[in-house]
Each structure stands twice: as structure tokens, then as C-alpha cells.
Design an enzyme around this catalytic site. Structure first.
Site, PDB file in Angstrom:
ATOM      1  N   ALA A   9       0.831  -1.211   0.000  1.00 15.48           N
ATOM      2  CA  ALA A   9       0.000   0.000   0.000  1.00 15.48           C
ATOM      3  C   ALA A   9       0.862   1.257   0.000  1.00 15.48           C
ATOM      4  O   ALA A   9       0.525   2.255   0.612  1.00 15.48           O
ATOM      5  CB  ALA A   9      -0.913  -0.009   1.222  1.00 15.48           C
ATOM      6  N   ARG A  15      -3.139   8.805 -10.457  1.00 16.88           N
ATOM      7  CA  ARG A  15      -4.328   8.962 -11.303  1.00 16.88           C
ATOM      8  C   ARG A  15      -5.619   9.178 -10.519  1.00 16.88           C
ATOM      9  O   ARG A  15      -6.661   9.479 -11.099  1.00 16.88           O
ATOM     10  CB  ARG A  15      -4.461   7.752 -12.239  1.00 16.88           C
ATOM     11  CG  ARG A  15      -3.513   7.854 -13.432  1.00 16.88           C
ATOM     12  CD  ARG A  15      -3.756   6.739 -14.417  1.00 16.88           C
ATOM     13  NE  ARG A  15      -3.248   5.456 -13.923  1.00 16.88           N
ATOM     14  CZ  ARG A  15      -3.789   4.287 -14.227  1.00 16.88           C
ATOM     15  NH1 ARG A  15      -4.849   4.220 -15.008  1.00 16.88           N
ATOM     16  NH2 ARG A  15      -3.278   3.175 -13.752  1.00 16.88           N
TER      17      ARG A  15
END
Ligand code: UD1
Ligand code: MG
Length: 451
Positions: A9, A15
Site C-alpha cells: 500500500a 491517477r
């Protein structure tokens, strides 16, 4: 065999176009990271290790909020998935068991799929989760010889022929701690991306005489979230799955496509959930309850045979006992409504206890907030609260007591007493007719003057 989860993570999620680390974006009211941790939890792992990088403090707080034993290790530079897993090596020490690597941005993996991987580990050293991709795009490809997985080739490094393979790498991988780190220590970054690829351990395993295979799952489970569009798609997929399992669990929903569940919603058998009901986190509905159209519920508990809505809002701490009715345009917050009580129309009940079988008249409000402090309202069993009563808390209404409609109740009402807290009515004979005549003639004169 004990297992440890390592959840990657550290990525930024450029994006997503967000200040929030990608894995903390939510579907069904829980961060993507928590969905991955929950799926892994089905294996009852001994260790939960999250590899964090971007926004590590926030990621750590979210991981701990879900599981206070979760450990967070830091990957300060994102040098690839292999490098990310290596950050967990020290924390795992001499842990003797299997390690499952999951991605924090892949929330739809089913526990059953992870269980199948663990089962496959019984006969194989390294197990990878693959899927048949409709559009293999840039996924890593699984190069198989029958059941044997020979290696994984990343799209960037693949030959034209390898790119025609449709069996792709989901990223989930399982091996013993010893094999995983033994192999990872030998992974280099001499590839098209200049990264340390976790996927290289398969080729290395074969070279060392270790066996590898792939377990497959539906492509939908491997959906990774990289953008808000994919976040919305993951939400939709989660909801479809939650609706289907609710129907299978014996819940009636005339329009399931309009019902929105949270990740942890619990609904008992033979409940009816009507159209456009939205569940926030931490809701339990016991069997046989009926949630009518357009309700919003969070942090609440609804007992057997209770009826809620249409258009009701249950906020955190709303506790409805058996056979309670909360009707249209009512809001209940931090309040116990005891068995058989009714709050049927246009009421706000906050910071209160409503006794068994009490009836709360239309438009009743518990005035719980003085602008600084919150205060409690206690309503006894079998009490009758007249319509449009303002209960100015702190206040206690006794058992079997009554309040007159329109009362502003500022003093406690003893058991069995009637409270009248409103201005006394006066009737003036004939005055209405006189008043009308006066007003009508005034209007007539105005019209004449205007002409
Ligand atoms: C990876 C796999 C590819 C697979 C695909 C599935 C490798 C080399 N490739 O590619 O075979 O088909 O996932 O989606 O493993 N991360 C870190 N630290 C890092 C790099 C990545 O924590 O240094 C995390 C990311 O935040 C992400 C996950 O690992 O959650 C995957 O990384 P990503 O860069 O998306 O890998 P892909 O190139 O998609
Ligand atoms: Mg990716």
C-alpha cells in the site's frame, strides 16, 4: 499452518488526482485497504503487515483502526513490488508459516479465493493467483506448462508471443516466509522498468527446484483501483455482490439495484428492504424487520419486527427494540426506543430513552442541544406525548404520563400526570366574521384606487 498477510500500500495513486493516499479512498464506507485486510482476515492470519509509503501516517491510522494489531512498515522509495515485500522481511523475523501478499488497492478478492490458494500450497511451494483477462492489456503474463507455472513475464518485458497469453497475474502470491524471502533476496532490477519485480521469484523458484502453480479466479475479483472511474466501478461491483448475497440470505428487496449496503451491514432473514434504502457503516437489522423506501441508516440497531420509514433517518446510537415503529420524516439519534413504542410522524428523538409502548405524537421534538451541551430526555413506558410537544431536555416524562398537544415541557412530569404547557385559549364570539369583512372591504378599496 499459520499465515501472515503482507499488504502492499505504498503507491501514491497519481491517477486518483487526490490528496488522500489511494488505498484510503472508500468503497461501501471502508477504505480500499480495509477491504483487502478483511478478505485476508478470513484466513485468521497471525500477522497483518501493511507496507506504506505515500501518506504512511494516515495509512497506518486506517490499518490500526481496523485491526489494532496491524503492523506498518515503511517503504520510503517505491522501487517495485519485490522491494515492497522485502520491507516486511525484518518485521516477520523467523515467523514460521505462509506469507500471502495482497495489494491494498484491490478490494474485491474473495476470502474463498485466498482459501483455495492456501489449499494449493499443500502441494506446491509458490502459488500465484491468476485470471483469464478479457483484455490482458499491461498485466504480467503467466507462462504455464500444464499445471506448472514456469515464470511470470511483465508486459513491458514480454515478447510478442508471450503477449498473446491471456492468463494474467493478479499480484496475489503465497509462499512460505522462508522461500519468499530466500527468493526475493536474489531478485534484481535489470528489466524494462528498472524495478524489483515480485513476479521474478517464480522463475528463480524453478531454477532452485521449487514448484510453482497458479490458482485462478474471476477477473472481477482482481479489479484494481487506479482512478475515480475504477473506484466507482469497484463500488458498483461491491454493491452487486452485496445485493446478491442479501437475496440469497433470505432478504426481500423489490428493487435491489437501488439499495446501497456498507461493507459491514448485517441484515437478518425475512427482512424487507424497500427501494432506495442507504446503509452507512455499523448497522444491524434483525430478522423480520421492515425498512420502507427512502431510509438512511447508520450506526444503529433495529430489532425483530420493527418497521422503519418510509423516509426515516436512523443515526448513530439509535436502538430500536422489538415491534417499534419509526415512521415518515422521523430522525432518531443516540436513543433507545423500547419494545412496541411508536414514533410515527415528523419527529426528532435525540439523546433519549422512550419507554415500552409509549406513543410519540406527530411533530414531537426532543430539544436536546442548548448550543453547547447535549441533554437527555427520559420518557416512561406507556406515556402519551401529544402532537407537537417540545421536550426541553434534561426532562423526564413519567410512566403512563401525558403531555398536551403543543406543549413546551420544561419540567419533569410525574408518573400518570398530564402536563399542559401552552397558552390558554380564548374564543371571541363573532370576531372572525367582523375581521373578514374589514379585510375584504380594505382589499376592494385598494382595487378601486388602482383603477
Ligand atoms: C503488478 C504485477 C503484474 C500484475 C499487476 C496486477 C509486478 C512486477 N507486476 O504490476 O504482474 O499483472 O500488478 O495488477 O509485481 N507497490 C508498492 N511499492 C512499490 C511498487 C508497488 O507498494 O514499490 C504497490 C502499489 O501501490 C500497488 C501494488 O503494489 O498497490 C502493485 O503495484 P503496481 O505498480 O500497480 O504494479 P503493476 O505494474 O500494475
Ligand atoms: Mg497496477
Amino acid at each position: 499452518m499459520s499465515t501472515a498477510l503482507v499488504i502492499l500500500a505504498a503507491g501514491k495513486g497519481t491517477r486518483m488526482n487526490s490528496d488522500l493516499p489511494k488505498v484510503l479512498h472508500q468503497i461501501a464506507h471502508a477504505p480500499l485497504l480495509v477491504h483487502a485486510m478483511r478478505a485476508g482476515s478470513a484466513l485468521v492470519p497471525e500477522r497483518h503487515i501493511v507496507v506504506a509509503g505515500h501518506g504512511a501516517d494516515l495509512v497506518e491510522a486506517a490499518a490500526r483502526a481496523y485491526d489494532e494489531t496491524a503492523e506498518v512498515v515503511l517503504q520510503t522509495e517505491q522501487l517495485g513490488t519485490g522491494h515492497a515485500v522485502l520491507q516486511a522481511k525484518e518485521a516477520l523475523g523467523d515467523f514460521a508459516g505462509d506469507v500471502i501478499v495482497l495489494y491494498g488497492d484491490t478490494p474485491l478478492i474473495r476470502p474463498e479465493t485466498l482459501e483455495a490458494m492456501i489449499a494449493a500450497r499443500a502441494t506446491c511451494d509458490v502459488v500465484v493467483l491468476g485470471f483469464d483477462a478479457a483484455d490482458p492489456g499491461r498485466y504480467g503474463r503467466l507462462v504455464m506448462s500444464g499445471d506448472r507455472l514456469d515464470r511470470i513475464v511483465e508486459f513491458k518485458d514480454a515478447t510478442e508471443q508471450e503477449r498473446t497469453i491471456t492468463l494474467c497475474n493478479s499480484g496475489v502470491i503465497c509462499a512460505s516466509r522462508e522461500a519468499l524471502f530466500g527468493l526475493l533476496d536474489r531478485v534484481g532490477n535489470d528489466n524494462a522498468a528498472g524495478e524489483y519485480y515480485l513476479t521474478d521469484i517464480i522463475g528463480l523458484a524453478r531454477d532452485r527446484g521449487l514448484s510453482a502453480t497458479a490458482v485462478t479466479c474471476e477477473e472481477a475479483e482482481t479489479l484494481g483501483v487506479n482512478s475515480r472511474v475504477e473506484l466507482a466501478a469497484a463500488e458498483a461491483a461491491f454493491q452487486s455482490r452485496a445485493r446478491l448475497s442479501a437475496l440469497e440470505d433470505g432478504i426481500t428487496m423489490p428493487a435491489p439495484e437501488t439499495v446501497h449496503f456498507a461493507y459491514d451491514t448485517i441484515v437478518g432473514r425475512d427482512c424487507v428492504i424497500e427501494q432506495n434504502v442507504v446503509f452507512g457503516p455499523d448497522v444491524t437489522i434483525e430478522s423480520g424487520a421492515h425498512i420502507r423506501a427512502f431510509c438512511h441508516l447508520e450506526g444503529c440497531h433495529v430489532s425483530q419486527r420493527a418497521s422503519v420509514g418510509p423516509y426515516a433517518r436512523l443515526r448513530p446510537g439509535a436502538e430500536l427494540a422489538e415491534d417499534v415503529r419509526v415512521g415518515n420524516f422521523c430522525e432518531v439519534k443516540n436513543a433507545q426506543i423500547e419494545a412496541g413504542a411508536k414514533v410515527n410522524h415528523l419527529s426528532y428523538i435525540g439523546d433519549a430513552t422512550v419507554g415500552a409502548r409509549a406513543n410519540i405524537g406527530a411533530g414531537t421534538i426532543t430539544c436536546n442541544y442548548d448550543g453547547v451541551f447535549k441533554h437527555h430526555t427520559e420518557i416512561g413506558r406507556d406515556a402519551f406525548i401529544g402532537s407537537n410537544t417540545m421536550l426541553v431536555a434534561p426532562v423526564t416524562i413519567g410512566h403512563e404520563a401525558m403531555t398536551a398537544s403543543g406543549s413546551v415541557v420544561t419540567m419533569d412530569v410525574p408518573d400518570g400526570a398530564l402536563a399542559l404547557g401552552r397558552a390558554k385559549q380564548v374564543n371571541k364570539a363573532g370576531l372572525a366574521v367582523k375581521l373578514f369583512d374589514m379585510l375584504k372591504s380594505k382589499k376592494k378599496k385598494q382595487r378601486e384606487d388602482a383603477e
